[in-house]
Design an enzyme around this catalytic site. Structure first.
Site, PDB file in Angstrom:
ATOM      1  N   GLY A 157       0.769  -1.237   0.000  1.00 22.31           N
ATOM      2  CA  GLY A 157       0.000   0.000   0.000  1.00 22.31           C
ATOM      3  C   GLY A 157       0.796   1.281   0.000  1.00 22.31           C
ATOM      4  CD  GLU A 166       0.429  -9.375   0.801  1.00 22.02           C
ATOM      5  OE1 GLU A 166      -0.508  -8.703   0.337  1.00 22.02           O
ATOM      6  OE2 GLU A 166       0.260 -10.392   1.471  1.00 22.02           O
ATOM      7  N   GLY A 173       3.114  -3.368  -4.123  1.00 22.41           N
ATOM      8  CA  GLY A 173       3.028  -3.473  -5.583  1.00 22.41           C
ATOM      9  C   GLY A 173       3.426  -2.151  -6.210  1.00 22.41           C
ATOM     10  NE  ARG A 174      -0.503   2.823  -5.476  1.00 23.05           N
ATOM     11  CZ  ARG A 174      -1.588   2.874  -6.232  1.00 23.05           C
ATOM     12  NH1 ARG A 174      -1.576   3.540  -7.366  1.00 23.05           N
ATOM     13  NH2 ARG A 174      -2.703   2.269  -5.853  1.00 23.05           N
ATOM     14  NE  ARG A 217      -3.714   3.809 -10.675  1.00 23.91           N
ATOM     15  CZ  ARG A 217      -3.541   4.929 -10.014  1.00 23.91           C
ATOM     16  NH1 ARG A 217      -3.031   5.979 -10.603  1.00 23.91           N
ATOM     17  NH2 ARG A 217      -3.863   4.995  -8.747  1.00 23.91           N
ATOM     18  CB  CYS A 252     -16.588   5.786 -28.383  1.00 20.57           C
ATOM     19  SG  CYS A 252     -18.127   6.495 -28.908  1.00 20.57           S
ATOM     20  CD  GLU A 253     -16.905   4.832 -21.721  1.00 14.06           C
ATOM     21  OE1 GLU A 253     -17.039   5.444 -20.639  1.00 14.06           O
ATOM     22  OE2 GLU A 253     -16.898   3.603 -21.833  1.00 14.06           O
ATOM     23  CE1 TYR A 299      -2.508  -2.900  -8.695  1.00  8.53           C
ATOM     24  CE2 TYR A 299      -1.444  -0.927  -7.844  1.00  8.53           C
ATOM     25  CZ  TYR A 299      -1.820  -2.244  -7.687  1.00  8.53           C
ATOM     26  OH  TYR A 299      -1.521  -2.896  -6.524  1.00  8.53           O
TER      27      TYR A 299
HETATM   28  N1  LLP Z   1      -1.629  -7.194  -1.304  1.00 12.15           N
HETATM   29  C1  LLP Z   1      -2.954  -7.285  -1.496  1.00 12.15           C
HETATM   30  C2  LLP Z   1      -3.693  -8.353  -0.839  1.00 12.15           C
HETATM   31  C3  LLP Z   1      -3.611  -6.351  -2.304  1.00 12.15           C
HETATM   32  O1  LLP Z   1      -4.916  -6.439  -2.471  1.00 12.15           O
HETATM   33  C4  LLP Z   1      -2.862  -5.341  -2.943  1.00 12.15           C
HETATM   34  C5  LLP Z   1      -3.508  -4.376  -3.823  1.00 12.15           C
HETATM   35  C6  LLP Z   1      -1.469  -5.293  -2.718  1.00 12.15           C
HETATM   36  C7  LLP Z   1      -0.894  -6.239  -1.889  1.00 12.15           C
HETATM   37  C8  LLP Z   1      -0.578  -4.271  -3.343  1.00 12.15           C
HETATM   38  O2  LLP Z   1      -0.916  -2.979  -2.981  1.00 12.15           O
HETATM   39  P1  LLP Z   1      -0.014  -1.748  -3.430  1.00 12.15           P
HETATM   40  O3  LLP Z   1       1.286  -1.824  -2.689  1.00 12.15           O
HETATM   41  O4  LLP Z   1       0.159  -1.847  -4.893  1.00 12.15           O
HETATM   42  O5  LLP Z   1      -0.787  -0.540  -3.065  1.00 12.15           O
HETATM   43  N2  LLP Z   1      -5.848  -0.658  -9.198  1.00 12.15           N
HETATM   44  C9  LLP Z   1      -5.684   0.253  -8.077  1.00 12.15           C
HETATM   45  C10 LLP Z   1      -4.963  -0.384  -6.931  1.00 12.15           C
HETATM   46  C11 LLP Z   1      -5.636  -1.633  -6.424  1.00 12.15           C
HETATM   47  C12 LLP Z   1      -4.881  -2.308  -5.338  1.00 12.15           C
HETATM   48  C13 LLP Z   1      -5.523  -3.576  -4.950  1.00 12.15           C
HETATM   49  N3  LLP Z   1      -4.780  -4.362  -4.041  1.00 12.15           N
HETATM   50  C14 LLP Z   1      -4.977   1.506  -8.577  1.00 12.15           C
HETATM   51  O6  LLP Z   1      -4.716   1.613  -9.777  1.00 12.15           O
HETATM   52  O7  LLP Z   1      -4.705   2.410  -7.803  1.00 12.15           O
END
Ligand code: LLP
Length: 413
Positions: A227, A270, A272-273, A309, A343-344, A372
């Site tokens: 997160g 965990e 991601g971003r 996004r 087309c939106e 993402y």
């Molecule tokens: N672990 C779990 C269980 C998750 O559901 C997620 C993200 C992560 C780790 C990684 O989170 P991060 O570090 O990336 O924030 N599509 C959205 C973000 C959705 C995130 C969903 N879960 C966006 O473009 O902002």
């Protein structure tokens, strides 16, 4: 900051105009070095105790990017059999993959178990199903620590308003189901949401999860989720996630737990971003410029099909204008909407944005698209998905995914 592209030397001597011509537009361009730096940083969030970062691959599943995580020595979490398969293909051994499942079928659980991947279950019902699929097995359970945070309500994954995880009030039920199927609960995990820049809610959630962990005996691991946000308003000098300060505040919370638990399990996160977002931009071409009811539209070929996004979460992505291979200085600016070819009416990449005066044929670079971005792209309006190109550490270019073709779209019929 006048230009992120120039500040970090994003293109490493390559001319963005040449990249656009060679691979077409829109195109996702990645910078290997920036991604590696971020992956290395998340691997050092905890240094005092056993710890591993799991790159959350939903942010970006390009196999070449998964290989960077492998090489940086971090592990990964997957959300589907597809993601597990991509990770195995990238070379990850099963024990370095964690399947954080949500509403999955018995077949999908069985797939993970047969692959040798540890599964986290996020409801009592799913835990019961896992018991049927894999009696006597090992698994983790996802707990709601009662605190959520994130850049949009749609991505807050703990607290009251969410489909995810098992409530603290149901923990006795977890033990009852585990006993019924002789399951060993080896880990607990949480994820409170995505894209926060204030670490306090996360620290509160960690403390809550650790209090809950006291009730579980002999945990092998405790996973605090991801997160960590990134500064999407970097051209306005937005501060990044305060990683060093966060680490300092996290340590005493862990110390207290380790002392009362009597041992340190493996701690995990965990993200991601944080790993991938800032290491990518999209290059797109300005196709048409017009005024509608007093609003100027810079019409490009990057739309909601390529980057969902802004349309989905009202997310903000910085935009830089590139002309003749060079970033145009941010002077003589005017307010525009940057729109795409879909087309939106909501097909806007940037709304009411101050940009230098654009001309047809310029390139627009949309920043911070590594997370993402491609992973949520679609062939909406039957527009094939773009190519992805990596600027390698030595400055060479590598196509890491070819552009989809209309023939690819026809192949499903
Ligand atoms: N672990 C779990 C269980 C998750 O559901 C997620 C993200 C992560 C780790 C990684 O989170 P991060 O570090 O990336 O924030 N599509 C959205 C973000 C959705 C995130 C969903 N879960 C966006 O473009 O902002």
């Amino acid at each position: 900051m006048n230009s992120y592209i120039n500040q970090v030397d994003f293109f490493k001597g390559n001319n963005p105009e040449d990249i656009a011509k060679q691979y077409g537009t829109p195109v996702y361009v990645y910078n290997e070095e920036i991604i590696r730096e971020h992956m290395a940083a998340v691997g050092k969030v905890i240094t005092k105790y056993p710890y591993t970062a799991n790159y959350s691959v939903k942010a970006n599943t390009n196999i070449e990017i998964l290989k960077l995580a492998l090489d940086e020595g971090i592990n990964c979490d997957a959300m589907s059999p597809g993601e597990i398969t991509l990770l195995l293909k990238a070379g990850f051994p099963a024990e370095r993959i964690f399947f954080v499942s949500n509403n999955v079928s018995a077949e999908e659980m069985d797939f993970a178990v047969k692959a040798g991947v540890t599964v986290s279950l996020d409801s009592l019902d799913q835990l019961d199903r896992f018991g049927q699929v894999n009696p006597g097995g090992r698994c983790a359970v996802r707990i709601n620590p009662g605190v959520g945070a994130g850049h949009s309500e749609k991505v807050i994954t703990a607290g009251k308003n969410t489909k995810f995880a098992i409530a603290e009030a149901d923990i006795d039920e977890i033990f009852a189901i585990a006993k019924k199927y002789d399951l060993k609960i080896v880990g607990i995990n949480q994820h409170i949401g995505s894209g926060f820049l204030d670490p306090q809610p996360y620290l509160d959630a960690v403390a809550n999860l650790l209090r809950i962990a006291d009730r579980f005996e002999n945990l092998e691991f405790i996973d605090f989720g991801g997160g960590y946000g990134i500064p999407y308003h970097k051209l306005d000098d937005e501060a990044p996630f305060p990683m060093e300060d966060f680490k300092k505040k996290l340590e005493p919370i862990l110390d207290e737990f380790v002392e009362r638990y009597g041992k340190a399990p493996l701690f995990k996160s965990e993200p991601g971003r944080y790993c991938v977002a800032e290491g990518s931009l999209i290059l797109s071409r300005v196709q048409a410029i017009k005024q509608n009811a007093g609003v100027k539209y810079v019409g490009t070929d990057v739309g909601m099909n390529t980057l969902i996004r802004p349309a989905m979460y009202d997310s903000y992505h910085d935009v830089e204008l590139v002309r003749d291979g060079k970033v145009v200085d941010r002077v003589d600016m005017e307010e525009v909407n940057v729109s795409g070819p879909i087309c939106e009416t909501g097909d806007l990449i940037a709304k009411h944005r101050m940009l230098p005066v654009a001309k047809t044929g310029d390139l627009v670079a949309v920043l911070d698209t590594g997370a993402y971005g491609y992973s949520m792209a679609s062939p909406y309006n039957s527009r094939p998905r773009p190519a992805e190109v990596m600027i390698c550490r030595d400055g060479s270019l590598k196509q890491i995914r070819r552009r989809e073709t209309i023939e690819d779209l026809l192949a499903y019929f």
